[in-house]
Design a protein around this motif. Sequence first.
Motif, PDB file in Angstrom:
ATOM      1  N   GLU A  50       0.589   6.745 -10.899  1.00 34.01           N
ATOM      2  CA  GLU A  50      -0.872   6.604 -10.810  1.00 34.01           C
ATOM      3  C   GLU A  50      -1.620   7.935 -10.815  1.00 34.01           C
ATOM      4  O   GLU A  50      -1.240   8.884 -10.141  1.00 34.01           O
ATOM      5  CB  GLU A  50      -1.194   5.855  -9.519  1.00 34.01           C
ATOM      6  CG  GLU A  50      -2.665   5.456  -9.394  1.00 34.01           C
ATOM      7  CD  GLU A  50      -2.809   4.277  -8.464  1.00 34.01           C
ATOM      8  OE1 GLU A  50      -2.615   3.136  -8.911  1.00 34.01           O
ATOM      9  OE2 GLU A  50      -3.095   4.492  -7.277  1.00 34.01           O
ATOM     10  N   LYS A  52      -4.539   9.450  -9.283  1.00 32.48           N
ATOM     11  CA  LYS A  52      -5.287   9.107  -8.069  1.00 32.48           C
ATOM     12  C   LYS A  52      -5.840  10.380  -7.437  1.00 32.48           C
ATOM     13  O   LYS A  52      -5.093  11.149  -6.831  1.00 32.48           O
ATOM     14  CB  LYS A  52      -4.313   8.394  -7.112  1.00 32.48           C
ATOM     15  CG  LYS A  52      -4.915   7.865  -5.830  1.00 32.48           C
ATOM     16  CD  LYS A  52      -3.881   7.041  -5.058  1.00 32.48           C
ATOM     17  CE  LYS A  52      -4.498   6.312  -3.873  1.00 32.48           C
ATOM     18  NZ  LYS A  52      -3.511   5.488  -3.145  1.00 32.48           N
ATOM     19  N   SER A  57      -8.259   5.498   2.248  1.00 32.84           N
ATOM     20  CA  SER A  57      -7.394   5.715   3.421  1.00 32.84           C
ATOM     21  C   SER A  57      -7.038   7.179   3.619  1.00 32.84           C
ATOM     22  O   SER A  57      -6.830   7.616   4.746  1.00 32.84           O
ATOM     23  CB  SER A  57      -6.105   4.890   3.317  1.00 32.84           C
ATOM     24  OG  SER A  57      -5.360   5.254   2.187  1.00 32.84           O
ATOM     25  N   LYS A 112      -6.442   0.306 -12.984  1.00 32.42           N
ATOM     26  CA  LYS A 112      -6.415  -0.087 -11.563  1.00 32.42           C
ATOM     27  C   LYS A 112      -7.851  -0.064 -11.066  1.00 32.42           C
ATOM     28  O   LYS A 112      -8.460   1.002 -10.938  1.00 32.42           O
ATOM     29  CB  LYS A 112      -5.526   0.886 -10.786  1.00 32.42           C
ATOM     30  CG  LYS A 112      -5.150   0.404  -9.413  1.00 32.42           C
ATOM     31  CD  LYS A 112      -3.644   0.161  -9.356  1.00 32.42           C
ATOM     32  CE  LYS A 112      -3.103  -0.570  -8.168  1.00 32.42           C
ATOM     33  NZ  LYS A 112      -3.820  -0.626  -6.943  1.00 32.42           N
ATOM     34  N   ARG A 184       0.398  -1.942   1.268  1.00 32.48           N
ATOM     35  CA  ARG A 184      -0.773  -1.532   2.056  1.00 32.48           C
ATOM     36  C   ARG A 184      -1.666  -2.745   2.289  1.00 32.48           C
ATOM     37  O   ARG A 184      -2.039  -3.438   1.327  1.00 32.48           O
ATOM     38  CB  ARG A 184      -1.545  -0.440   1.317  1.00 32.48           C
ATOM     39  CG  ARG A 184      -2.815   0.000   2.025  1.00 32.48           C
ATOM     40  CD  ARG A 184      -3.592   1.044   1.225  1.00 32.48           C
ATOM     41  NE  ARG A 184      -2.940   2.333   1.230  1.00 32.48           N
ATOM     42  CZ  ARG A 184      -2.404   2.921   0.166  1.00 32.48           C
ATOM     43  NH1 ARG A 184      -2.437   2.318  -1.007  1.00 32.48           N
ATOM     44  NH2 ARG A 184      -1.819   4.095   0.246  1.00 32.48           N
ATOM     45  N   SER A 215       2.564   0.908  -3.465  1.00 31.86           N
ATOM     46  CA  SER A 215       2.054   1.744  -2.363  1.00 31.86           C
ATOM     47  C   SER A 215       3.130   2.165  -1.356  1.00 31.86           C
ATOM     48  O   SER A 215       4.048   1.390  -1.042  1.00 31.86           O
ATOM     49  CB  SER A 215       0.934   1.051  -1.573  1.00 31.86           C
ATOM     50  OG  SER A 215      -0.073   0.573  -2.429  1.00 31.86           O
ATOM     51  N   GLY A 237       1.277   6.357  -6.255  1.00 39.12           N
ATOM     52  CA  GLY A 237       0.147   7.256  -6.454  1.00 39.12           C
ATOM     53  C   GLY A 237       0.311   8.552  -5.703  1.00 39.12           C
ATOM     54  O   GLY A 237       0.745   9.577  -6.230  1.00 39.12           O
ATOM     55  N   GLU A 238      -0.005   8.502  -4.406  1.00 41.99           N
ATOM     56  CA  GLU A 238      -0.126   9.727  -3.600  1.00 41.99           C
ATOM     57  C   GLU A 238       1.091  10.643  -3.664  1.00 41.99           C
ATOM     58  O   GLU A 238       0.947  11.862  -3.833  1.00 41.99           O
ATOM     59  CB  GLU A 238      -0.404   9.341  -2.142  1.00 41.99           C
ATOM     60  CG  GLU A 238      -0.696  10.556  -1.293  1.00 41.99           C
ATOM     61  CD  GLU A 238      -0.978  10.202   0.166  1.00 41.99           C
ATOM     62  OE1 GLU A 238      -1.111   9.009   0.499  1.00 41.99           O
ATOM     63  OE2 GLU A 238      -1.055  11.148   0.976  1.00 41.99           O
TER      64      GLU A 238
END
Length: 265
Positions: A50, A52, A57, A112, A184, A215, A237-238
């Motif tokens: 992703e 991102k 959050s 997304k 999540r 996630s 993503g992160e």
Amino acid sequence: MTILQTILEHKETLIPELLANKPKFDVQPKVRPSLYDVLRKSDTLQVISEMKRASPSKGLIAEGTNPVEQATKYERAGAACISVLTEEKYFKGSFQDLADIANHVDIPLLNKDFIIHEVQIDYAKAAGASVILLIVAALSDKQLKAFYQYATALGLDVLVEVHNEEELDRALAIKPKIIGVNNRDLKTFQMDLAQTEKLAEKINAHEEIAFISESGIWNAEDANRVANVGARGVLVGESLMRSGNVEEALQSLQVSLPFFVKDVK
Ligand SMILES: O=C(O)c1ccccc1NCC(=O)[C@H](O)[C@H](O)COP(=O)(O)O
């Protein structure tokens, strides 16, 4: 009010704008592989990577990242699909990011976003997406079915996202080909890979479904945990956005699938 409700309320204010402006992006037409086929044909866990910049959050994650450079790194590292967040206010994404990435990568491309109106599906298609996301928690049964049918009629793959059993039952009623379990909780931000484990058995009873875990995936241990209950892919993503070595980070998640059945010609 939960953050999901806040995001959806904000989306509603944008729909008249989208309806007033026909979606138009400078995107070269491309035939991309089907995400469903990629997931069903692979014997390793597939990584949907992703783009991102930020999230409700975590706040800012990687604000200055160039989307085309990041997506190109993902594609070269062997990503199955690029996920592009197009929500502007909370995630700092845009349809322009999606269109730019579409012109530079050939693998499946997921838009997304928080879809609550068909016009958003038109925008996703016009900006080059080959897959859209429908979040069960954000939709009525009627909307879910109508948007699923609308997107598939446009030739798009649809990732149907659930978080709990009640949402899963609602998702199964429309007979989706791809289901994502989001670890999540979009209302509380609580993250728990056990959500994937809890819902796996019910999803696996439907052989034709390709199921992914979304996630909170940071390392090979997480990847193995979800692969061990039948996930064919992960949406990440992160951890990839923060990694100093995208190739190494992504490839560490491509673990072998213990229950692989090659069932799509
Ligand atoms: O990421 C959030 O904070 C968030 C909050 C509210 C709704 C959606 C949210 N994220 C969208 C996603 O589902 C994730 O970006 C995606 O699954 C990747 O998650 P991660 O690997 O944990 O960044």
